[in-house]
Design a protein around this motif. Structure first.
Motif, PDB file in Angstrom:
ATOM      1  N   MET A   1       0.547  -1.300   0.188  1.00  0.00           N
ATOM      2  CA  MET A   1       0.032  -0.104   0.296  1.00  0.00           C
ATOM      3  C   MET A   1       0.814   0.741   0.323  1.00  0.00           C
TER       4      MET A   1
ATOM      5  N   ARG B   1      -5.909   5.275  12.896  1.00  0.00           N
ATOM      6  CA  ARG B   1      -7.113   5.457  11.459  1.00  0.00           C
ATOM      7  C   ARG B   1      -6.475   4.829  10.613  1.00  0.00           C
TER       8      ARG B   1
ATOM      9  N   LEU C   1      -6.807  -3.575   7.159  1.00  0.00           N
ATOM     10  CA  LEU C   1      -7.888  -4.286   5.910  1.00  0.00           C
ATOM     11  C   LEU C   1      -7.885  -3.964   4.798  1.00  0.00           C
TER      12      LEU C   1
ATOM     13  N   VAL D   1      -5.589   0.705  10.552  1.00  0.00           N
ATOM     14  CA  VAL D   1      -6.938   0.286  10.307  1.00  0.00           C
ATOM     15  C   VAL D   1      -7.056   0.395   8.951  1.00  0.00           C
ATOM     16  N   PHE D   2      -6.399   1.032   8.627  1.00  0.00           N
ATOM     17  CA  PHE D   2      -7.284   1.123   6.658  1.00  0.00           C
ATOM     18  C   PHE D   2      -6.055   0.033   6.452  1.00  0.00           C
TER      19      PHE D   2
ATOM     20  N   TRP E   1     -13.648   8.384  -3.761  1.00  0.00           N
ATOM     21  CA  TRP E   1     -12.426   7.460  -3.737  1.00  0.00           C
ATOM     22  C   TRP E   1     -13.284   7.003  -2.459  1.00  0.00           C
TER      23      TRP E   1
ATOM     24  N   ALA F   1     -14.282 -10.742  -0.232  1.00  0.00           N
ATOM     25  CA  ALA F   1     -15.062 -10.276   0.491  1.00  0.00           C
ATOM     26  C   ALA F   1     -16.660  -9.534   0.123  1.00  0.00           C
TER      27      ALA F   1
ATOM     28  N   GLN G   1     -13.923   2.671  -2.403  1.00  0.00           N
ATOM     29  CA  GLN G   1     -13.235   1.848  -0.349  1.00  0.00           C
ATOM     30  C   GLN G   1     -14.216   1.060   0.167  1.00  0.00           C
TER      31      GLN G   1
ATOM     32  N   GLU H   1     -15.480  -1.944  -0.888  1.00  0.00           N
ATOM     33  CA  GLU H   1     -14.795  -2.722  -1.124  1.00  0.00           C
ATOM     34  C   GLU H   1     -14.121  -3.174   0.006  1.00  0.00           C
ATOM     35  N   LEU H   2     -14.406  -2.574   1.214  1.00  0.00           N
ATOM     36  CA  LEU H   2     -13.739  -3.114   2.780  1.00  0.00           C
ATOM     37  C   LEU H   2     -14.966  -3.224   3.333  1.00  0.00           C
TER      38      LEU H   2
ATOM     39  N   GLY I   1     -16.938  -5.492   3.380  1.00  0.00           N
ATOM     40  CA  GLY I   1     -16.761  -7.352   3.173  1.00  0.00           C
ATOM     41  C   GLY I   1     -16.064  -7.471   5.217  1.00  0.00           C
TER      42      GLY I   1
ATOM     43  N   SER J   1       0.817   3.765  -3.367  1.00  0.00           N
ATOM     44  CA  SER J   1       0.063   5.211  -2.757  1.00  0.00           C
ATOM     45  C   SER J   1      -0.752   5.428  -2.139  1.00  0.00           C
ATOM     46  N   PRO J   2       0.082   6.365  -1.291  1.00  0.00           N
ATOM     47  CA  PRO J   2      -0.496   6.689   0.163  1.00  0.00           C
ATOM     48  C   PRO J   2      -1.027   7.349  -0.328  1.00  0.00           C
ATOM     49  N   VAL J   3      -2.365   7.506   0.474  1.00  0.00           N
ATOM     50  CA  VAL J   3      -3.503   8.577   0.389  1.00  0.00           C
ATOM     51  C   VAL J   3      -3.313   9.631   1.153  1.00  0.00           C
TER      52      VAL J   3
ATOM     53  N   ASN K   1      -4.461  11.694   4.459  1.00  0.00           N
ATOM     54  CA  ASN K   1      -4.733  11.094   5.896  1.00  0.00           C
ATOM     55  C   ASN K   1      -5.862  10.870   5.918  1.00  0.00           C
TER      56      ASN K   1
ATOM     57  N   GLU L   1      -7.945   8.168   4.500  1.00  0.00           N
ATOM     58  CA  GLU L   1      -7.441   6.640   5.781  1.00  0.00           C
ATOM     59  C   GLU L   1      -9.116   5.999   6.806  1.00  0.00           C
ATOM     60  N   THR L   2      -9.370   7.613   7.375  1.00  0.00           N
ATOM     61  CA  THR L   2     -10.474   7.264   7.308  1.00  0.00           C
ATOM     62  C   THR L   2     -12.143   5.788   7.853  1.00  0.00           C
ATOM     63  N   VAL L   3     -11.190   6.144   6.457  1.00  0.00           N
ATOM     64  CA  VAL L   3     -12.289   4.511   5.401  1.00  0.00           C
ATOM     65  C   VAL L   3     -12.982   3.386   5.923  1.00  0.00           C
ATOM     66  N   GLY L   4     -11.336   2.664   6.342  1.00  0.00           N
ATOM     67  CA  GLY L   4     -10.812   1.771   7.183  1.00  0.00           C
ATOM     68  C   GLY L   4     -12.193   1.517   8.669  1.00  0.00           C
ATOM     69  N   ALA L   5     -11.659   2.385   9.144  1.00  0.00           N
ATOM     70  CA  ALA L   5     -12.074   2.634  10.590  1.00  0.00           C
ATOM     71  C   ALA L   5     -13.617   2.184  10.548  1.00  0.00           C
TER      72      ALA L   5
END
Lengths: 275, 64
Positions: A21, B43, B50, B46-47, A58, B64, A62, A65-66, A68, A24-26, A28, A31-35
């Protein structure tokens, strides 16, 4: 409000940040989308992120995709014989034996539904509105909030869209037993479509294709079918009983379409629906 | 490939944030306090945790 903490944390991930990952850093904020997908933001943060999500394609992608991953983690956490904190500690301490063969069961599903459901419902609506081709059905997805509680979360917006369209055609293939119902809407840009598919047995990758009267083929959407399948009438879990709903669009006008096909990635036709 | 394998394959830092947040039922901010790192870092991890898990599962044909 500074809930995102500015740039703090970006580039301070230590060894945990290595890996593919990094290419392609995105920023900050994204990135909250994961949490968010895991429902581990507090309410204020979740609200702020939802505002961001509504305008960020974007993140919508994400999240799609996440989303699931949460049921999968729930299945892990619900392994028999382990309270959540206990499993948490053992997970962090050492590799675990191979315990989870079955990815999602009813327990996991219940758990997933318990967690911050409202996040997903809002998120799903947001994704529906900003998600490119999904714009086609946004007007149908927003109105009906009632009765959504027990639906698998990821399927809700498409299902609502499906239920909101009256023009539907359906067919069941005598051999594969796959049933496809296609809801159609004429659009300025072509045809908006939501598919309901039943008796789809996994694992499988397939696509919905519109075939024009002129012979042209347009793929409207593609998806993979998990092992447990979609719309399996005699399934033991609610998840497997629930039909698949996917949405997409085509450049064809509705009257230019001859028929729809669900085809597998290796070319097998599962069902054909005459338009 | 099982789910627990996918979790085990994560880097320790990535596994730790999932354990301290999701598996222990804590929010990002609560976990950040416990771990003594900025919540932005939690955060972020976590991203990427995942994404890594999803990638690992997909490479083995689990979607998934």
């Amino acid at each position: 409000m500074s809930v995102y903490g500015g740039n703090q944390g970006f580039g301070t991930g230590g060894m945990g940040m290595s890996g593919p990952m990094q290419e392609s850093p995105v920023p900050n904020e994204h990135e909250t989308v994961g949490a968010y997908a895991l429902g581990i933001l507090d309410d204020a943060e979740a609200t702020v992120f939802e505002a961001h999500l509504a305008g960020c394609e974007w993140c919508a992608q994400q999240l799609d995709e996440l989303a699931g991953m949460e049921p999968m983690l729930a299945a892990l956490a619900d392994l028999p014989g382990s309270g959540t904190p206990a499993i948490g500690e053992s997970l962090s301490a050492k590799p675990r034996p191979r315990l989870v063969e079955k990815l999602v069961d009813e327990v996991a599903e219940r758990r997933a539904q318990k967690r911050r459901r409202s996040f997903y419902m809002v998120a799903a609506s947001a994704a529906l509105i900003v998600g490119g081709p999904f714009v086609a059905v946004a007007t149908n997805g927003g109105g009906d909030g009632g009765g959504a509680e027990n639906r698998p979360l990821a399927a809700s917006p498409a299902k609502e869209a499906f239920n909101g369209i009256s023009d539907k055609i359906t067919a069941t293939d005598p051999t594969t037993k796959v049933t496809a119902t296609v809801a159609l809407q004429k659009k300025d840009w072509g045809t908006g479509m939501v598919l309901e598919a039943k008796n789809l047995k996994g694992p499988l990758k397939c696509a919905l294709v519109a075939v024009g009267k002129n012979g042209e083929r347009e793929t409207l959407s593609s998806w993979s079918v998990p092992n447990w399948g979609y719309g399996i009438p005699d399934a033991t879990t609610e998840k497997a009983k629930e039909p698949l709903y996917v949405q997409g669009g085509a450049a064809f006008q509705p009257n230019e379409i001859d028929h729809f096909e669900i085809v597998t990635f290796d070319g097998k036709r599962l069902v054909e629906v005459d338009a | 490939m099982t789910l627990s394998d996918a979790l085990d394959d994560l880097t320790p830092a990535h596994r730790e944030v999932l354990v301290e947040t999701y598996f222990k039922g804590r929010t990002v901010n609560e976990a950040a306090e416990t771990l003594g790192i900025p919540s932005g870092t939690v955060r972020s991890r976590v991203f990427y945790a995942l994404r890594s898990m999803k990638l690992a599962l997909e490479e083995r044909g689990v979607t998934a």
